[in-house]
Design an enzyme around this catalytic site. Structure first.
Site, PDB file in Angstrom:
ATOM      1  N   LYS A  41       0.808  -1.195   0.000  1.00 15.22           N
ATOM      2  CA  LYS A  41       0.000   0.000   0.000  1.00 15.22           C
ATOM      3  C   LYS A  41       0.854   1.263   0.000  1.00 15.22           C
ATOM      4  O   LYS A  41       0.374   2.339  -0.311  1.00 15.22           O
ATOM      5  CB  LYS A  41      -0.874   0.017   1.279  1.00 15.22           C
ATOM      6  CG  LYS A  41      -1.846  -1.110   1.390  1.00 15.22           C
ATOM      7  CD  LYS A  41      -2.671  -0.946   2.675  1.00 15.22           C
ATOM      8  CE  LYS A  41      -2.406  -2.080   3.597  1.00 15.22           C
ATOM      9  NZ  LYS A  41      -3.126  -2.000   4.881  1.00 15.22           N
ATOM     10  N   ASP A 101      14.658  -0.728   0.206  1.00 15.51           N
ATOM     11  CA  ASP A 101      15.369  -0.820   1.483  1.00 15.51           C
ATOM     12  C   ASP A 101      16.342  -1.996   1.394  1.00 15.51           C
ATOM     13  O   ASP A 101      17.372  -1.901   0.757  1.00 15.51           O
ATOM     14  CB  ASP A 101      14.316  -0.979   2.582  1.00 15.51           C
ATOM     15  CG  ASP A 101      14.864  -0.910   3.986  1.00 15.51           C
ATOM     16  OD1 ASP A 101      15.900  -0.274   4.196  1.00 15.51           O
ATOM     17  OD2 ASP A 101      14.249  -1.492   4.900  1.00 15.51           O
ATOM     18  N   PHE A 150      14.122   4.970   9.742  1.00 18.36           N
ATOM     19  CA  PHE A 150      12.770   4.554   9.378  1.00 18.36           C
ATOM     20  C   PHE A 150      11.942   5.814   9.152  1.00 18.36           C
ATOM     21  O   PHE A 150      11.901   6.705   9.991  1.00 18.36           O
ATOM     22  CB  PHE A 150      12.146   3.686  10.474  1.00 18.36           C
ATOM     23  CG  PHE A 150      11.006   2.868   9.947  1.00 18.36           C
ATOM     24  CD1 PHE A 150      11.238   1.663   9.285  1.00 18.36           C
ATOM     25  CD2 PHE A 150       9.695   3.314  10.075  1.00 18.36           C
ATOM     26  CE1 PHE A 150      10.189   0.924   8.759  1.00 18.36           C
ATOM     27  CE2 PHE A 150       8.638   2.573   9.553  1.00 18.36           C
ATOM     28  CZ  PHE A 150       8.882   1.377   8.899  1.00 18.36           C
ATOM     29  N   ARG A 163       0.444   7.502   7.570  1.00 14.49           N
ATOM     30  CA  ARG A 163       0.372   7.433   6.104  1.00 14.49           C
ATOM     31  C   ARG A 163      -0.100   8.736   5.470  1.00 14.49           C
ATOM     32  O   ARG A 163       0.269   9.071   4.356  1.00 14.49           O
ATOM     33  CB  ARG A 163      -0.633   6.350   5.682  1.00 14.49           C
ATOM     34  CG  ARG A 163      -0.004   5.043   5.345  1.00 14.49           C
ATOM     35  CD  ARG A 163      -1.025   4.150   4.655  1.00 14.49           C
ATOM     36  NE  ARG A 163      -0.940   2.781   5.123  1.00 14.49           N
ATOM     37  CZ  ARG A 163       0.010   1.932   4.770  1.00 14.49           C
ATOM     38  NH1 ARG A 163       0.955   2.293   3.950  1.00 14.49           N
ATOM     39  NH2 ARG A 163       0.027   0.708   5.252  1.00 14.49           N
TER      40      ARG A 163
HETATM   41  P1  IMP Z   1      12.608  -4.117   1.512  1.00  9.60           P
HETATM   42  O1  IMP Z   1      11.991  -5.417   1.103  1.00  9.60           O
HETATM   43  O2  IMP Z   1      13.445  -4.249   2.758  1.00  9.60           O
HETATM   44  O3  IMP Z   1      13.348  -3.418   0.394  1.00  9.60           O
HETATM   45  O4  IMP Z   1      11.440  -3.184   2.004  1.00  9.60           O
HETATM   46  C1  IMP Z   1      10.513  -2.777   1.140  1.00  9.60           C
HETATM   47  C2  IMP Z   1       9.255  -2.322   1.802  1.00  9.60           C
HETATM   48  O5  IMP Z   1       9.354  -2.160   3.214  1.00  9.60           O
HETATM   49  C3  IMP Z   1       8.940  -0.955   1.265  1.00  9.60           C
HETATM   50  O6  IMP Z   1       8.211  -1.084   0.064  1.00  9.60           O
HETATM   51  C4  IMP Z   1       8.144  -0.343   2.371  1.00  9.60           C
HETATM   52  O7  IMP Z   1       6.793  -0.689   2.230  1.00  9.60           O
HETATM   53  C5  IMP Z   1       8.706  -0.980   3.623  1.00  9.60           C
HETATM   54  N1  IMP Z   1       9.688  -0.075   4.237  1.00  9.60           N
HETATM   55  C6  IMP Z   1      11.029  -0.156   4.191  1.00  9.60           C
HETATM   56  N2  IMP Z   1      11.617   0.854   4.849  1.00  9.60           N
HETATM   57  C7  IMP Z   1      10.590   1.622   5.306  1.00  9.60           C
HETATM   58  C8  IMP Z   1      10.551   2.852   6.043  1.00  9.60           C
HETATM   59  O8  IMP Z   1      11.547   3.489   6.413  1.00  9.60           O
HETATM   60  N3  IMP Z   1       9.311   3.327   6.325  1.00  9.60           N
HETATM   61  C9  IMP Z   1       8.156   2.710   5.934  1.00  9.60           C
HETATM   62  N4  IMP Z   1       8.160   1.564   5.235  1.00  9.60           N
HETATM   63  C10 IMP Z   1       9.373   1.016   4.930  1.00  9.60           C
END
Ligand code: IMP
Ligand code: MG
Length: 173
Positions: A41, A101, A150, A163
């Site tokens: 989302k 991330d 974060f 959000r």
């Molecule tokens: P990844 O799989 O670790 O690359 O994380 C991807 C998903 O984690 C992103 O699409 C976000 O939805 C969530 N996410 C990662 N870091 C953050 C953050 O700092 N704030 C909010 N959501 C995050």
């Protein structure tokens, strides 16, 4: 976890950068029929704004994923909650997400889409946390590179909160 009072990226800065991204994407796909797959989302606010800055007809589709977050760290497991797309084969696909991330989420989504034989596949993210990368995945379009913090706002949440903020802020213990 506490919302930091300082704004990391302001509403105006986001708007200006999305303008630039929209122009770049419009130019890159001028001769093509672009299909965007938005990752729900977190990317909803971003895609809503980006869409209006892309001067092309777009086939907009969605995938709803959920990473099992242990507070603010991804467990590495990505669940495909729902998939609202069809006909990937032979299409020019642009995946749009909020944050790159660890890369675990986009890595799995990319593999899944690639297995459906698109004509091309690129990735666009609003935010990039380069220092957190575990999987070998890079975005072709990046709004902002941010430090390892974060963040919330502009569609991104912490436990379902924040959000609706118009800007992006850091949340800390
Ligand atoms: P990844 O799989 O670790 O690359 O994380 C991807 C998903 O984690 C992103 O699409 C976000 O939805 C969530 N996410 C990662 N870091 C953050 C953050 O700092 N704030 C909010 N959501 C995050
Ligand atoms: Mg996400």
């Amino acid at each position: 976890m506490e919302l930091q009072p300082q704004v990391l990226i302001s509403e105006a800065e986001i708007a200006q950068r999305i303008n630039e991204l929209g122009k770049q994407i419009s130019n890159d796909y001028r001769q093509k029929k672009l299909t965007i797959i938005c990752i729900l989302k977190g990317a909803i606010v971003f895609i809503a704004d980006l869409l209006r800055k892309i001067d092309l007809d777009i086939d907009l589709q969605f995938i709803h994923t959920a990473s099992y977050y242990d507070k603010t760290y991804s467990s590495g497991e990505v669940k495909f909650v729902n998939e609202f797309f069809t006909e990937i084969e032979g299409k020019d696909i642009l995946i749009v997400d909020d944050i790159l991330d660890s890369g675990l989420t986009l890595y799995q989504i990319r593999e899944k889409i690639l297995s459906m034989n698109p004509s091309s596949l690129r990735i666009c993210v609003l935010l990039n946390k380069q220092s957190r990368r575990i999987k070998d995945v890079e975005a072709d379009y990046v709004g902002f590179n941010i430090p390892n913090e974060f963040v919330v706002g502009y569609g991104m949440d912490y436990n379902g909160r924040y959000r609706g903020l118009s800007h992006i802020s850091i949340i800390k213990r």
